[in-house]
Scaffold this active site. Structure first.
Site, PDB file in Angstrom:
ATOM      1  N   GLY A  94      -8.166  16.407  33.180  1.00  0.00           N
ATOM      2  CA  GLY A  94      -7.767  16.903  31.622  1.00  0.00           C
ATOM      3  C   GLY A  94      -6.552  17.380  31.254  1.00  0.00           C
ATOM      4  O   GLY A  94      -6.057  17.646  31.937  1.00  0.00           O
ATOM      5  N   GLY A  96      -5.069  20.266  30.912  1.00  0.00           N
ATOM      6  CA  GLY A  96      -5.711  21.797  30.774  1.00  0.00           C
ATOM      7  C   GLY A  96      -4.554  22.542  29.954  1.00  0.00           C
ATOM      8  O   GLY A  96      -5.004  23.667  30.323  1.00  0.00           O
ATOM      9  N   ASP A 256      -3.007   9.656  36.686  1.00  0.00           N
ATOM     10  CA  ASP A 256      -3.263  10.637  36.071  1.00  0.00           C
ATOM     11  C   ASP A 256      -1.852  11.034  35.134  1.00  0.00           C
ATOM     12  O   ASP A 256      -1.696  11.265  33.916  1.00  0.00           O
ATOM     13  CB  ASP A 256      -3.811  12.004  35.832  1.00  0.00           C
ATOM     14  CG  ASP A 256      -3.525  12.625  37.085  1.00  0.00           C
ATOM     15  OD1 ASP A 256      -2.939  12.418  38.313  1.00  0.00           O
ATOM     16  OD2 ASP A 256      -2.760  13.490  36.330  1.00  0.00           O
TER      17      ASP A 256
END
Ligand code: AMP
Ligand code: MG
Length: 498
Positions: A94, A96, A256
């Site tokens: 995610g 961060g 990612d």
């Protein structure tokens, strides 16, 4: 420092991601910083996005891009995602340290995310501090904008600010925030996050969102998700072949860090190689060369396999049938990539016609370059000048090679091949000069720009960005920037620097 909520708006936000259900993101305001200072603004990009650059450099504008003020219409959020990092599954990553302010439509009605990278803690920060330091922010600014100028799909840099705060890494460093623009920040890892939770409903919602946003025309097809996979394979293959064509090594091709839009994202320890070597790795954390220059296509295929696995139930309700379809499509990657790469090489060699031995001709040149440690960028640039000077000296090109006999043989084969072309020498030369850049962000120059900036001298950084914004033009005053590093300037390793 408190967050100012703004009523007046100089951004026409038009947010779509936030309309997805709440499991896709966390509503997260940026954390205000002590003393924001604008160090770089991308005027042309601001204008393209219909944001007044003069507003962006005003105090109010700077407060917005440093996270101290929320513009009206902005609905800040951090996105959730997962990913395979160096092949190891991480179920939750995610944003961060990134907060998306919202989306805007540009002059051509194209949708873009505006994101602040380094904007403070989020629920996805894990062990991190949510911040970014000046060096990596400038690195991303320089390289992402250079990629754009090299005609390679990429996220972009709208602005960079320093925060007036110290960020603790191995040493204390000045904090900074990059305003990143992307046609979206959705990653393969975003799909993986929901697939790993068996949340098929969310996978489908995400796929529909991606299709609406990035894959015009696919929605109407019988099974849009198969086409989504097919098209993503094509986009990623095309992207990676373009990377290879300029000697770019991403360095952290985790799932990612691979977008659904087909744009390059996350400029960490990335680098451009100077002398050609297919096994080049710069990243300090890539110990086994997983993301080496010539591994990038196979890694892309692997990542695409992860994407396919995450949408299997959408491809077909019957798992076995679905796996079969997905596997066949993924297996097509090799041929698609081979064609894309051959076509990149053809352009670099000035070839418009298509002959089966073209890949071989290009690969032979690369082998000679590898053998003699020849500068990749300069070799192709100098070759471009030879294309209309048939009988003149090959000096600038030949002098790069130690094995004169081998390179003369190659040149003679290249010239034979040129006889099969329909375009004239002059046209070929300008074509080659538009495919083979003169100026790339060489590592030693990037380091120099960062080093000066850390001493609060931004002149070099600004000049370098300007040079790199016209990479295909001859710039007689900037010839120094054509040079590969001297032995004492060679950068052997690059760092994430998060
Ligand atoms: P990257 O290597 O930049 O792709 O980041 C991998 C993951 O680590 C992402 O989830 C980032 O948001 C997170 N991350 C990187 N740096 C930081 C930081 N300083 N604070 C919090 N999270 C971070
Ligand atoms: Mg990342």
């Amino acid at each position: 420092m408190s967050l100012i909520l703004n009523q007046s708006s100089h951004f026409s936000f038009n947010n779509s991601y936030i309309k997805l259900p709440s499991q896709f993101y966390y509503r997260q305001n940026p954390t205000p910083v002590r003393k924001p200072n604008l160090i770089k603004l991308n005027y042309r990009l601001a204008e393209q996005l219909k944001i007044d650059p003069n507003f962006l450099r005003s105090q109010e504008g700077i407060e917005i891009i440093s996270g101290n003020r929320i513009a009206s219409g902005s609905d800040p959020l951090s996105m959730v995602y997962a990913g395979h990092q160096f092949g190891t599954w991480v179920p939750q990553l995610g944003d961060g340290r990134a907060v998306m302010l919202g989306e805007v439509l540009d002059k051509n009605n194209k949708r873009y995310d505006i994101q602040l990278k380094g904007a403070g803690l989020t629920p996805f920060s894990r062990m991190g501090d949510g911040r970014a330091c000046l060096g990596p922010v400038l690195r991303e600014y320089i390289i992402s904008e250079a990629m754009f100028a090299l005609n390679i799909p990429t996220t972009r840099a709208l602005a960079a600010v320093t925060t007036g705060e110290i960020v603790q890494r191995e040493e204390n460093l000045p904090g900074a925030i990059l305003t990143r623009i992307a046609s979206s920040h959705i990653r393969i890892g975003t799909f993986q996050y929901f697939a790993a939770k068996d949340d098929l409903k969310s996978v489908k919602q995400l796929a529909d969102h991606v299709i609406d946003r990035h894959y015009n025309g696919v929605k109407e097809l019988e099974n849009p998700y198969i086409y989504l996979l097919k098209e993503l394979i094509k986009r990623q293959s095309s992207l990676i072949s373009k990377w290879l064509g300029v000697g770019f090594i991403h360095g952290v091709m985790n799932t990612d860090n691979m977008t659904l839009s087909g744009e390059t994202i996350d400029y960490g320890p990335c680098a451009f190689m100077d002398n050609y070597n297919a096994n080049t790795v710069y990243s300090s954390i890539d110990q086994f060369g997983r993301y080496a220059y010539n591994n990038q296509a196979q890694i892309t295929k692997w990542n695409l396999g992860c994407f396919a696995a995450s949408i299997l139930p959408l491809i077909n309700k019957d798992t076995e049938a679905s796996i079969k379809i997905a596997k066949e499509l993924i297996e097509e990657f090799d041929d698609i990539f081979n064609e894309d790469w051959t076509s990149v090489l053809r352009s670099k060699l000035g070839l418009k016609e298509e002959y089966s031995k073209d890949l071989d001709l290009g690969s032979r040149l690369l082998q000679l370059m590898e053998k003699d440690s020849v500068d990749f960028t300069n070799a192709f640039r100098n070759l471009s000048f030879l294309s209309d000077e048939k009988n003149k000296s090959d000096k600038n090109f030949n002098k790069l090679f130690a094995d004169k006999l081998a390179i003369n043989n190659w040149l003679s084969d290249w010239r034979d091949r040129l006889n099969n072309e329909k375009i004239g020498n002059k046209e070929r030369k300008s074509f080659m000069l538009s495919c083979n850049p003169a100026y790339i962000p060489r590592n030693h120059r990037v380091e120099e720009a960062i080093k000066n900036a850390l001493n609060e001298d931004y002149d070099f950084f600004n000049k370098f960005c300007e040079i790199l914004s016209h990479p295909f033009e001859e710039q007689p005053l900037n010839k120094d920037y054509l040079n590969p590093p001297l032995p004492n300037e060679v950068v052997l390793q690059t760092f994430c620097g998060t």
